[in-house]
Design an enzyme around this catalytic site. Structure first.
Site, mmCIF file in Angstrom:
data_model
loop_
_atom_site.group_PDB
_atom_site.id
_atom_site.type_symbol
_atom_site.label_atom_id
_atom_site.label_comp_id
_atom_site.label_asym_id
_atom_site.label_seq_id
_atom_site.Cartn_x
_atom_site.Cartn_y
_atom_site.Cartn_z
ATOM 1 N N HIS A 17 12.796 -6.418 -44.490
ATOM 2 C CA HIS A 17 13.767 -5.384 -44.854
ATOM 3 C C HIS A 17 14.930 -5.409 -43.872
ATOM 4 O O HIS A 17 14.887 -6.075 -42.843
ATOM 5 C CB HIS A 17 13.123 -3.993 -44.931
ATOM 6 C CG HIS A 17 12.874 -3.329 -43.612
ATOM 7 N ND1 HIS A 17 12.836 -1.956 -43.457
ATOM 8 C CD2 HIS A 17 12.651 -3.829 -42.375
ATOM 9 C CE1 HIS A 17 12.594 -1.647 -42.196
ATOM 10 N NE2 HIS A 17 12.472 -2.757 -41.514
ATOM 11 N N CYS A 36 17.827 -3.300 -36.188
ATOM 12 C CA CYS A 36 17.251 -3.245 -37.535
ATOM 13 C C CYS A 36 18.329 -3.392 -38.606
ATOM 14 O O CYS A 36 18.020 -3.540 -39.786
ATOM 15 C CB CYS A 36 16.498 -1.932 -37.746
ATOM 16 S SG CYS A 36 15.059 -1.764 -36.684
ATOM 17 N N HIS A 42 14.494 -8.551 -41.152
ATOM 18 C CA HIS A 42 13.351 -8.906 -40.303
ATOM 19 C C HIS A 42 12.090 -8.465 -41.034
ATOM 20 O O HIS A 42 12.155 -7.752 -42.028
ATOM 21 C CB HIS A 42 13.466 -8.218 -38.935
ATOM 22 C CG HIS A 42 13.532 -6.727 -39.046
ATOM 23 N ND1 HIS A 42 14.701 -6.050 -39.283
ATOM 24 C CD2 HIS A 42 12.562 -5.791 -38.988
ATOM 25 C CE1 HIS A 42 14.465 -4.759 -39.349
ATOM 26 N NE2 HIS A 42 13.166 -4.555 -39.188
ATOM 27 N N HIS A 44 7.863 -7.070 -41.289
ATOM 28 C CA HIS A 44 6.793 -6.262 -40.711
ATOM 29 C C HIS A 44 5.486 -6.576 -41.422
ATOM 30 O O HIS A 44 5.481 -6.920 -42.602
ATOM 31 C CB HIS A 44 7.062 -4.767 -40.884
ATOM 32 C CG HIS A 44 8.238 -4.262 -40.121
ATOM 33 N ND1 HIS A 44 8.264 -4.171 -38.754
ATOM 34 C CD2 HIS A 44 9.453 -3.830 -40.536
ATOM 35 C CE1 HIS A 44 9.433 -3.698 -38.356
ATOM 36 N NE2 HIS A 44 10.185 -3.485 -39.420
ATOM 37 N N ASP A 82 4.223 -7.310 -51.325
ATOM 38 C CA ASP A 82 3.782 -8.341 -50.391
ATOM 39 C C ASP A 82 4.674 -9.582 -50.478
ATOM 40 O O ASP A 82 4.918 -10.112 -51.569
ATOM 41 C CB ASP A 82 2.329 -8.720 -50.689
ATOM 42 C CG ASP A 82 1.726 -9.574 -49.582
ATOM 43 O OD1 ASP A 82 2.088 -9.354 -48.401
ATOM 44 O OD2 ASP A 82 0.905 -10.450 -49.886
ATOM 45 N N HIS A 83 5.139 -10.031 -49.315
ATOM 46 C CA HIS A 83 6.026 -11.197 -49.205
ATOM 47 C C HIS A 83 7.300 -11.049 -50.030
ATOM 48 O O HIS A 83 7.795 -12.013 -50.626
ATOM 49 C CB HIS A 83 5.270 -12.487 -49.556
ATOM 50 C CG HIS A 83 4.308 -12.895 -48.481
ATOM 51 N ND1 HIS A 83 3.115 -12.247 -48.264
ATOM 52 C CD2 HIS A 83 4.372 -13.870 -47.547
ATOM 53 C CE1 HIS A 83 2.486 -12.801 -47.254
ATOM 54 N NE2 HIS A 83 3.231 -13.784 -46.783
ATOM 55 N N GLU A 126 4.317 0.821 -39.499
ATOM 56 C CA GLU A 126 5.318 -0.241 -39.589
ATOM 57 C C GLU A 126 5.242 -1.170 -38.380
ATOM 58 O O GLU A 126 5.304 -2.396 -38.521
ATOM 59 C CB GLU A 126 6.707 0.377 -39.701
ATOM 60 C CG GLU A 126 7.821 -0.604 -39.985
ATOM 61 C CD GLU A 126 9.174 0.074 -39.961
ATOM 62 O OE1 GLU A 126 9.864 0.046 -40.979
ATOM 63 O OE2 GLU A 126 9.529 0.653 -38.907
HETATM 64 NI NI NI Z 1 12.086 -2.861 -39.495
#
Ligand code: NI
Length: 152
Positions: A17, A36, A42, A44, A82-83, A126
């Site tokens: 995200h 961010c 990036h 998580h 996911d992914h 997160e």
């Molecule tokens: Ni983040």
């Protein structure tokens, strides 16, 4: 009467995200979201905690059908995110991909579909230092496990 028993199941998915809103100028985005806000985003490893509360079935001692809950969350949450890059999900077209908004979205996607008992809260881990929680408007319990068994 409020329920006093609950069960929490945890689920994980990996997603990318970027924290950014078109409603603010770039310099303010950078100031508010810091790294961010970096354009490339990036990732998580998210952990989602789904808590269901309800009455215990007198025969089984269970609040809800865990297998059905797992299927529900896998199909509606894990498989969806996911992914993936959260910013490209339609649900985030007009809201930022903060943990706060993610927890609320997951609540909205699950609240009407809990197999039995009712959704109490959604937690989103997160990072090591960031835990988000959302408690929406409670729904009436959708029937006990025993009712569900009778129906089958
Ligand atoms: Ni983040």
């Amino acid at each position: 009467m409020p329920y006093t028993s609950s069960i929490t199941r945890t689920y994980t998915f990996c997603a990318a995200h970027r924290l950014h809103t078109d409603q603010l100028p770039d310099d303010l985005n950078q100031k508010i979201f810091g790294k961010c806000n970096n354009p490339n985003g990036h990732g998580h490893n998210y952990t989602v905690l789904v808590t269901v509360q309800g009455e215990l079935d007198p025969r089984t001692g269970l609040i809800t059908d865990v297998d059905a809950l797992d299927r529900l969350v896998k199909e509606n949450i894990v498989n969806r995110f996911d992914h993936q890059h959260l910013n490209f999900d339609p649900a985030f077209a007009t809201v930022t991909t903060t943990g706060e908004n993610l927890a609320r979205l997951i609540w909205d996607l699950l609240v009407d579909r809990i197999p039995s008992g009712r959704l109490e809260k959604i937690g989103v881990i997160e990072t090591r230092d960031n835990f988000f929680e959302y408690i929406g408007v409670p729904k009436e319990a959708s029937g006990s496990v025993s009712n569900r068994i009778k129906e089958n």
